[in-house]
Design a protein around this motif. Structure first.
Motif, PDB file in Angstrom:
ATOM      1  N   MET A  81       2.185   7.942   5.403  1.00 21.91           N
ATOM      2  CA  MET A  81       2.937   8.957   4.484  1.00 21.91           C
ATOM      3  C   MET A  81       3.131  10.276   5.378  1.00 21.91           C
ATOM      4  O   MET A  81       4.154  10.747   4.987  1.00 21.91           O
ATOM      5  N   SER A  82       2.087  10.729   5.632  1.00 22.89           N
ATOM      6  CA  SER A  82       2.096  12.133   6.470  1.00 22.89           C
ATOM      7  C   SER A  82       3.112  11.880   7.779  1.00 22.89           C
ATOM      8  O   SER A  82       3.875  12.624   7.814  1.00 22.89           O
ATOM      9  N   GLN A 108      -1.384  14.877  13.227  1.00 25.65           N
ATOM     10  CA  GLN A 108      -1.446  13.363  12.777  1.00 25.65           C
ATOM     11  C   GLN A 108      -2.878  12.956  12.750  1.00 25.65           C
ATOM     12  O   GLN A 108      -3.487  13.418  13.936  1.00 25.65           O
ATOM     13  N   THR A 129       5.672   8.468  -4.651  1.00 26.94           N
ATOM     14  CA  THR A 129       5.542   8.582  -5.964  1.00 26.94           C
ATOM     15  C   THR A 129       6.756   9.826  -6.427  1.00 26.94           C
ATOM     16  O   THR A 129       7.180  10.501  -5.539  1.00 26.94           O
ATOM     17  N   LEU A 180       5.757  13.041  -4.762  1.00 25.43           N
ATOM     18  CA  LEU A 180       6.181  13.447  -3.160  1.00 25.43           C
ATOM     19  C   LEU A 180       7.502  13.640  -2.944  1.00 25.43           C
ATOM     20  O   LEU A 180       7.878  14.562  -2.165  1.00 25.43           O
ATOM     21  N   ASP A 198      -3.120   2.316   6.909  1.00 27.96           N
ATOM     22  CA  ASP A 198      -3.628   3.461   6.291  1.00 27.96           C
ATOM     23  C   ASP A 198      -2.464   4.099   5.747  1.00 27.96           C
ATOM     24  O   ASP A 198      -1.767   4.862   6.342  1.00 27.96           O
ATOM     25  N   ALA A 199      -2.494   4.039   4.360  1.00 27.28           N
ATOM     26  CA  ALA A 199      -1.374   4.633   3.796  1.00 27.28           C
ATOM     27  C   ALA A 199      -1.048   6.081   3.939  1.00 27.28           C
ATOM     28  O   ALA A 199       0.104   6.390   3.993  1.00 27.28           O
ATOM     29  N   GLU A 200      -2.003   6.739   3.883  1.00 27.11           N
ATOM     30  CA  GLU A 200      -2.138   8.314   3.881  1.00 27.11           C
ATOM     31  C   GLU A 200      -1.576   8.621   5.169  1.00 27.11           C
ATOM     32  O   GLU A 200      -0.480   9.674   5.362  1.00 27.11           O
ATOM     33  N   ARG A 201      -2.135   7.926   6.078  1.00 29.48           N
ATOM     34  CA  ARG A 201      -1.430   8.233   7.668  1.00 29.48           C
ATOM     35  C   ARG A 201      -0.153   8.202   7.805  1.00 29.48           C
ATOM     36  O   ARG A 201       0.726   8.795   8.130  1.00 29.48           O
ATOM     37  N   GLU A 245       0.781  -1.314   0.229  1.00 21.97           N
ATOM     38  CA  GLU A 245       0.002   0.252  -0.040  1.00 21.97           C
ATOM     39  C   GLU A 245       1.046   1.148   0.015  1.00 21.97           C
ATOM     40  O   GLU A 245       0.493   2.411  -0.260  1.00 21.97           O
ATOM     41  N   ILE A 246       2.165   1.114   0.207  1.00 28.18           N
ATOM     42  CA  ILE A 246       2.984   2.246   0.592  1.00 28.18           C
ATOM     43  C   ILE A 246       3.713   2.599  -0.492  1.00 28.18           C
ATOM     44  O   ILE A 246       4.876   1.993  -0.989  1.00 28.18           O
TER      45      ILE A 246
END
Ligand code: BDR
Ligand code: CA
Length: 314
Positions: free
Chosen positions: A300-301, A314, A200, A203, A295-298, A196-197
């Motif tokens: 990544m941030s 977060q 890009t 980014l 949770d990939a978005e979580r 999932e991670i």
């Protein structure tokens, strides 16, 4: 603060995982040990030092580990990580000898002294060698988080096998077996969650904008990896597996999963496959905690805010 040893095979995503660990005050890193995987253990050790220099943490010792898997046959992943293991960035080598002490000896001596956690980001050869010799030391491990294997996901180097466990299936099997005997569980951060991670190109550009030094380093080492993903999987960007294991060690709510008994196939077309007894056919006590959701978005941030040293909500 719990002490941790990071056993790895840097490797592009290992390098990113090290950057994340080094930027995280929750982890007191006692040392880095390397193992042959993406590149031979000695090249990996040089790469670990390059990351330590980038992070300004050359105080952390690096120990070279096992050069060959338990079975004796070694297949590197230089096609994915480049001839230097860092995406053919060919960053300057760090001068200086490595300690004579082997990775296995360092792990053994540290565990004799104190309880520690281990983050395993490469094949489990060093760990298997240690646990086969000193199984009682498993009792001194607070947590063993291993990036490897898969439950429902397809493999990344055969239809069913993930690279770290495929590279040394005998070692992975021995570790899970010995943990079963010790009544303990390995936390398996496998392809179900790490796929999932995806880092890009966008980014990476944004990272460069936020923090030129770190962003540039990441751009230099990830370009080759991104080309590989585009060519072979049609993915824009690259799957970065290892940093998720670091994030999960820091904050277990980053991934969720279930306890199960797990074994590793060592032969034939399923070599390296993790066989997860999720339906409890074998009626065996769990020796693993298998992570299946994230949770990939979580992530990544969290990853970006840590390595770029920018506080975000977060
Ligand atoms: C794992 O294999 C290696 O290529 C990566 O560094 C990661 O640890 C993913 O299958
Ligand atoms: Ca790795």
């Amino acid at each position: 603060m719990p002490k941790v040893i990071i056993d790895c095979d840097p490797g592009i995503d290992d390098a990113l995982a090290l950057l994340l660990a080094l930027a995280s005050p929750e982890l007191d890193i006692a040392g880095i040990t390397t193992v042959s995987g993406n590149v031979p253990a000695d090249i990996g050790a040089g790469n670990a030092r390059k990351v330590l220099r980038q992070a300004g943490r050359q105080d952390i010792p690096v120990y070279i580990g096992e050069m060959l898997p338990l079975g004796g046959t070694y297949v590197d992943a230089m096609d994915t990580h480049g001839r230097d293991g860092l995406g053919e960035s060919f960053l300057p080598e760090i001068p200086g000898e490595f300690p004579e002490k082997t990775a296995v000896k360092f792990l053994e001596e540290t565990l004799e002294k104190e309880e520690i956690s281990i983050l395993a980001l490469g094949p489990m050869t060093n760990l298997a060698r240690l646990f086969q010799k000193r199984p009682e030391l498993i009792g001194r491990i607070t947590r063993l988080v291993s990036m490897g294997g898969s439950f429902r996901s397809h493999g990344n180097c055969s239809p069913v096998a993930e690279y770290n466990y495929w590279c040394d299936p005998e070692a992975a099997k021995a570790c899970y077996q010995l943990f079963a005997e010790a009544g303990k569980k390995i936390e398996m951060v496998g392809l179900d969650v790490t796929r999932e991670i995806v880092l890009t190109p966008n980014l990476v550009s944004y990272m460069e904008r936020l923090d030129k030094k770190t962003g540039e380093f990441i751009r230099k080492i990830t370009g080759f990896y991104m080309d590989f993903h585009w060519e072979y999987e049609g993915i824009i960007g690259c799957v970065i597996n290892d940093p998720l294991a670091v994030a999960y060690m820091i904050d277990s709510s980053m991934c969720s999963g279930f306890d199960s008994f797990l074994d590793v196939e060592t032969e034939g077309i399923c070599r390296g496959q993790t066989v997860v007894d999720s339906m409890n056919f074998w009626k065996k006590k769990p020796n693993s905690h298998v992570l299946t959701e994230t949770d990939a978005e979580r992530f990544m941030s969290f990853f970006m805010s840590r390595i770029l040293n920018k506080e975000v909500e977060q």
